[in-house]
Motif scaffolding. Structure first.
Motif, PDB file in Angstrom:
ATOM      1  N   UNK A 100     -35.534  31.301  41.828  1.00  0.00           N
ATOM      2  CA  UNK A 100     -36.953  32.184  41.802  1.00  0.00           C
ATOM      3  C   UNK A 100     -36.204  33.632  42.037  1.00  0.00           C
ATOM      4  N   UNK A 101     -35.037  33.753  41.745  1.00  0.00           N
ATOM      5  CA  UNK A 101     -34.374  35.102  42.049  1.00  0.00           C
ATOM      6  C   UNK A 101     -35.728  36.328  41.307  1.00  0.00           C
ATOM      7  N   UNK A 102     -35.870  35.523  40.217  1.00  0.00           N
ATOM      8  CA  UNK A 102     -36.743  36.714  39.598  1.00  0.00           C
ATOM      9  C   UNK A 102     -37.760  37.341  40.331  1.00  0.00           C
ATOM     10  N   UNK A 103     -38.543  36.809  41.292  1.00  0.00           N
ATOM     11  CA  UNK A 103     -39.339  37.059  42.392  1.00  0.00           C
ATOM     12  C   UNK A 103     -38.810  38.078  43.496  1.00  0.00           C
ATOM     13  N   UNK A 154     -35.909  41.620  52.954  1.00  0.00           N
ATOM     14  CA  UNK A 154     -34.932  40.180  53.495  1.00  0.00           C
ATOM     15  C   UNK A 154     -36.046  38.757  52.737  1.00  0.00           C
ATOM     16  N   UNK A 155     -36.945  38.940  52.141  1.00  0.00           N
ATOM     17  CA  UNK A 155     -37.847  37.966  51.407  1.00  0.00           C
ATOM     18  C   UNK A 155     -36.345  37.601  50.317  1.00  0.00           C
ATOM     19  N   UNK A 201     -27.344  37.414  41.028  1.00  0.00           N
ATOM     20  CA  UNK A 201     -26.773  37.022  39.456  1.00  0.00           C
ATOM     21  C   UNK A 201     -27.368  37.897  38.820  1.00  0.00           C
ATOM     22  N   UNK A 202     -25.946  38.654  37.755  1.00  0.00           N
ATOM     23  CA  UNK A 202     -26.652  39.651  36.625  1.00  0.00           C
ATOM     24  C   UNK A 202     -27.398  38.892  36.130  1.00  0.00           C
ATOM     25  N   UNK A 203     -28.819  39.111  35.611  1.00  0.00           N
ATOM     26  CA  UNK A 203     -29.614  38.548  34.664  1.00  0.00           C
ATOM     27  C   UNK A 203     -28.713  39.556  32.987  1.00  0.00           C
ATOM     28  N   UNK A 204     -29.524  38.557  32.181  1.00  0.00           N
ATOM     29  CA  UNK A 204     -29.442  38.965  30.704  1.00  0.00           C
ATOM     30  C   UNK A 204     -30.379  38.019  29.852  1.00  0.00           C
ATOM     31  N   UNK A 205     -30.453  39.944  27.952  1.00  0.00           N
ATOM     32  CA  UNK A 205     -31.738  39.576  27.862  1.00  0.00           C
ATOM     33  C   UNK A 205     -31.642  37.972  27.499  1.00  0.00           C
ATOM     34  N   UNK A 206     -30.696  37.300  27.371  1.00  0.00           N
ATOM     35  CA  UNK A 206     -30.671  36.033  26.316  1.00  0.00           C
ATOM     36  C   UNK A 206     -31.596  35.839  25.357  1.00  0.00           C
ATOM     37  N   UNK A 208     -34.377  34.345  49.515  1.00  0.00           N
ATOM     38  CA  UNK A 208     -34.685  34.103  48.077  1.00  0.00           C
ATOM     39  C   UNK A 208     -32.851  33.343  47.440  1.00  0.00           C
ATOM     40  N   UNK A 209     -32.135  34.278  47.240  1.00  0.00           N
ATOM     41  CA  UNK A 209     -30.441  34.152  46.658  1.00  0.00           C
ATOM     42  C   UNK A 209     -30.218  33.782  47.091  1.00  0.00           C
ATOM     43  N   UNK A 210     -29.824  33.258  48.588  1.00  0.00           N
ATOM     44  CA  UNK A 210     -29.198  33.192  49.777  1.00  0.00           C
ATOM     45  C   UNK A 210     -29.144  31.182  49.049  1.00  0.00           C
ATOM     46  N   UNK A 211     -28.107  30.368  48.222  1.00  0.00           N
ATOM     47  CA  UNK A 211     -27.867  29.369  48.636  1.00  0.00           C
ATOM     48  C   UNK A 211     -28.093  27.598  49.233  1.00  0.00           C
TER      49      UNK A 211
END
Length: 862
Positions: free
Chosen positions: A147-150, A132-133, A192-197, A137-140
């Motif tokens: 804070x998608x990392x969380x 749920x959290x 969102x897909x996270x890249x290793x950039x 968090x990723x809801x616009x």
């Protein structure tokens, strides 16, 4: 240590406490018998130590979970208290952002559910709270996607504990676990897909803002869990000792865990912009570091017997041991070689350790820790691990041209240190071909820098002896000569400068006061000889006096700091001073770096002067062939950063002291007020106030407590003023650093170049080398990695095909990215100024791209 504690610590190990038996059931029976006897008079000690063991030895959690289940059968109160204590620790870990604590305790909860100590519905409730959290968090609209990392961390926690309890959850609450899996899938569809950039080990992985893997860590883990689910949750690497006691455990009472709450996250920036969102995103990534793919060094054939999910579990085991045994290298190595699995995992262990050692922006622990662990593993597994490490070195060496500059530096430092512990033995003849490569070829520079570092750790003749199988490599050794003293008596010259140097030498040996030396310089040397001669004589002579050892050098710098400061009071003269130090120690990079570093520590030279000297014409020409200027620049930036870090720590400590001092002053005042308001009989008459002697003592105590508060507050003001000054110096440093990078790159980067691929594709005339072309690095296909890719710039037909100018640009851009990434936290507060003054449209795209990649800003903003 008590015998029951030893039994808890050593459960599952081959140890004297358990005799010859290695069976988990025997270990659990033995340990449970000891704990049962101890519970009557050490109930609390057993509970706390059991939880401590589970926290610090997470790879043994299945064993501890079974023990908890057996104790719960006979003592339900113990089980209930342990669940409550675990909940308190779990909530504290969540609130403080202790990611490792949350992850490990989630595993413990899962295993306690398997042992009938925790209700499955309670574990599912924790999963759903996290789901749920994360979704919010990723809801616009409702959350803060920055804070998608969380959110990713919460989902990773759910998935990472399923190998330990997925089968039991599917059996006991199939509908609930299906609902959780659907929730995870829904989350993955909206995140969102996270890249290793910016965090990739290899430069070419950042070229398009994406790693060469199509899936990020969380997506890949989800695939593994789905595959595990279809196989009936069978995991070879996870022991399931509770099954041996299932008939007993089923009678135990399962306890409720109760609700938990995820900490609230910051609101999105009120005025969204690239800078404001970038700052907050960086803050989120600092608190919840992005998990990236392990460095896959070896080909899949080395892991053919290990399933993808087992590789994940093994990596968790290894990371846990590295985490909890930081500082205990021998214990760390011992536990790493004795993990509870039936298959061999030396290659996976090496990959995991190298991934941590080379992790960007920095490893979790000091690099020397991993060095020592690798050394101890080579000694613990002499027949297997040294060959694995050697294979890793060879493979990384073949791709050294693409390796990130920070990773390359760490690899050089590690390899030289490692060899120093094994008599510098290495088959150097394999790499003798580097002498046929241009002096700027990364492989040649790598060998050169490793040999230079080895000389620092030993002595020149010893290192020369170690390369006797490839004697031509002596060409890459640093010069054997000592300091370059311009006024030595052996050269036979007797100039005015020689006389001045001799005079100064005599004054120092005669222990003349510093003020007398300064007067002599002001009155006799400077007016008659000018600044350049004066500076050269003073610096060369004093450095020569301190050239015998590090201690002599430090003594000279401390004792004659005022002399240096008098001759070089401003930045321009400090640049001249640094140049003279470099000239004196031109054959010894280590002494050059130490001397300049200590001078900066004594504030004899500024960090700005060091930057200006590093970007002088002479040093710029070495950027791609030597680590000498980069080491000195790294030291200067690091020391500036450390000053700020130390001041912040001191300010936090002082603020805590203020609170304590104010509390003490408040108590002293209350005690004084109580004494003053007390009625005392004097000559039979009631008088307001306590005994005068006691009253005076209390007044004195209250006054001193008030003074202490004022003193601490004054100290805080002083430190805060120093911090403001340090931050201003830091801003000036980074502005000058990036302006310098921009200037030199603008001059040399080919106009219109937008990718490193374009730079590497420039063909030049090269010499052929009679050597077999080495195989390219085979990468692990479990993450959809290419197995036979060959980057531009690798040896082709025995030659390095990147030109000198292009290699200079590639190396310098690599350091731009490395500095930006390592000091991102200090750079972000000044980004607006950097954007306005440095990162303008006029600067080369590749330069801006390197800075943005290091800061993990979207590439399109460049």
């Amino acid at each position: 240590m008590s015998s029951w504690k030893n039994l808890l610590l050593r459960i599952g190990d081959k140890s004297p406490e358990y005799g010859v038996s290695s069976d988990y059931k025997d270990h659990i029976d033995t340990c449970f018998g000891a704990l049962r006897r101890e519970l009557d008079h050490s109930h609390t000690d057993v509970l706390e130590f059991l939880l401590t063991c589970a926290e610090h030895l997470p790879h043994k959690i299945p064993l501890y979970g079974t023990l908890i289940g057996l104790i719960n059968l006979e003592n339900e109160d113990f089980g209930k208290q342990l669940v409550e204590k675990t909940k308190t620790m779990f909530q504290d870990a969540l609130d403080t952002g202790n990611c490792n604590g949350v992850r490990v305790l989630m595993r413990l909860l899962t295993v306690m559910m398997c042992s009938k100590v925790l209700q499955p519905s309670s574990l599912v409730a924790v999963f759903e709270t996290f789901l749920s959290s994360a979704a919010t968090t990723v809801d616009e609209e409702k959350g803060n996607p920055l804070w998608q990392p969380c959110a990713d961390f919460y989902i990773t926690c759910i998935l990472s504990c399923l190998p330990w309890g997925g089968a039991e959850l599917t059996e006991q609450v199939p509908e609930d676990i299906d609902r959780v899996m659907v929730g995870v899938e829904a989350y993955l569809s909206i995140r969102k897909h996270t890249s290793d950039t910016g965090l990739s080990f290899f430069e070419n992985d950042d070229e398009n803002g994406e790693g060469i893997s199509d899936k990020d860590f969380l997506e890949d883990l989800w695939d593994r869990i789905q595959a595990l689910s279809t196989r009936g949750w069978k995991v070879e690497s996870v022991p399931r000792p509770h099954l041996s006691f299932e008939a007993q455990l089923v009678a135990g009472k399962s306890h409720e865990f109760g609700p938990i709450s995820c900490p609230s996250l910051p609101e999105p920036p009120s005025v969204p912009s690239g800078v404001s969102t970038g700052k907050q995103k960086h803050e989120a990534e600092l608190k919840y570091p992005q998990r990236i793919h392990r460095l896959n060094i070896f080909p899949p054939s080395k892991h053919e017997d290990i399933q993808p999910i087992d590789r994940f579990v093994m990596e968790e085991y290894l990371l846990d041991v590295l985490l909890f045994f930081n500082g205990c290298r021998k214990e760390c190595a011992s536990f790493m070689v004795g993990l509870p699995v039936s298959f061999r995992y030396e290659y996976l262990m090496a990959e995991t350790i190298f991934s941590q050692l080379l992790m960007l922006p920095q490893p979790p622990f000091r690099p020397v820790y991993y060095t020592l662990v690798i050394i101890d593993l080579c000694k613990a597994l002499p027949g297997a691990f040294p060959a694995v490490v050697a294979g890793a070195v060879r493979t990384l060496f073949e791709r050294i041209a693409d390796l990130d500059m920070e990773c390359r530096t760490r690899l050089i430092l590690w390899f030289s240190h490692h060899l120093s512990n094994f008599q510098f033995i290495w088959p150097w003849e394999e790499w003798a071909y580097v002498l046929e490569l241009p002096k700027w070829a990364p492989q040649r520079v790598f060998v050169q820098e490793v040999l230079e570092r080895e000389v620092r750790l030993s002595y020149w003749d010893k290192v020369k002896q170690s390369i006797e199988n490839a004697p031509r490599l002596e060409e890459l050794l640093p010069p054997k000569s000592g300091p370059n003293f311009s006024f030595g008596s052996e050269d036979g010259k007797e100039s005015n400068e020689h006389a001045l140097s001799g005079k100064l030498n005599g004054m120092v040996k005669g222990k003349s006061p510093v003020r007398e030396i300064i007067s002599w310089i002001d009155e006799s040397v400077l007016p008659n000889n000018g600044l350049e001669v004066t500076l050269r004589v003073i610096v060369q002579t004093l450095l020569n006096i301190g050239s015998k050892s590090f201690t002599h050098l430090i003594t000279v710098l401390e004792r004659y700091a005022q002399v240096f400061a008098k001759v070089c009071p401003d930045e321009d003269r400090q640049v001249m001073l640094i140049a003279e130090v470099s000239s004196f120690w031109k054959s010894n990079t280590q002494m050059t770096a130490i001397a300049i570093d200590r001078m900066m520590g004594y504030r004899l030279v500024s960090n700005l002067a060091i930057v200006r000297w590093v970007f002088s014409a002479e040093n710029i020409e070495q950027f791609h062939t030597s680590d000498r200027p980069w080491e000195i620049l790294r030291n200067a930036v690091s020391k500036t950063h450390n000053r700020i870090s130390d001041l912040r720590k001191e300010i936090l400590t002082i603020k805590k002291n203020i609170s304590s001092a104010e509390e003490a002053a408040k108590e002293a005042k209350a005690e004084l007020d109580a004494a003053e308001s007390k009625l005392t009989l004097v000559d039979g008459e009631p008088v307001l106030g306590d005994n005068p002697v006691r009253l005076n003592r209390l007044k004195s105590h209250a006054e001193k407590a008030t003074e202490d508060v004022l003193t601490v507050k004054e100290s805080l003001e002083s430190k805060e003023a120093l911090l403001v000054r340090a931050i201003e110096e830091n801003e000036a440093l980074f502005l000058l650093l990036y302006k310098s990078f921009s200037n030199v790159l603008t001059e040399r980067l080919p106009e219109g170049t937008r990718t490193l691929h374009e730079l590497k594709s420039v063909q030049v005339d090269v010499m052929a080398v009679d050597a077999e072309e080495p195989p390219t690095m085979e990468l692990d296909d479990e993450n959809q990695r290419s197995q036979n890719s060959q980057s531009n710039g690798e040896k082709k037909g025995g030659a390095y095909v990147v030109g000198e100018k292009e290699q200079w640009c590639i190396t310098t851009l690599g350091y731009v990215k490395a500095f930006s990434r390592q000091y991102a936290a200090e750079i972000w507060p000044h980004v607006e100024k950097l954007d306005a003054e440095v990162l303008t449209e006029e600067t080369p795209y590749l330069f801006r791209s390197a800075v943005y990649t290091g800061l993990r800003r979207p590439i399109h903003e460049a």
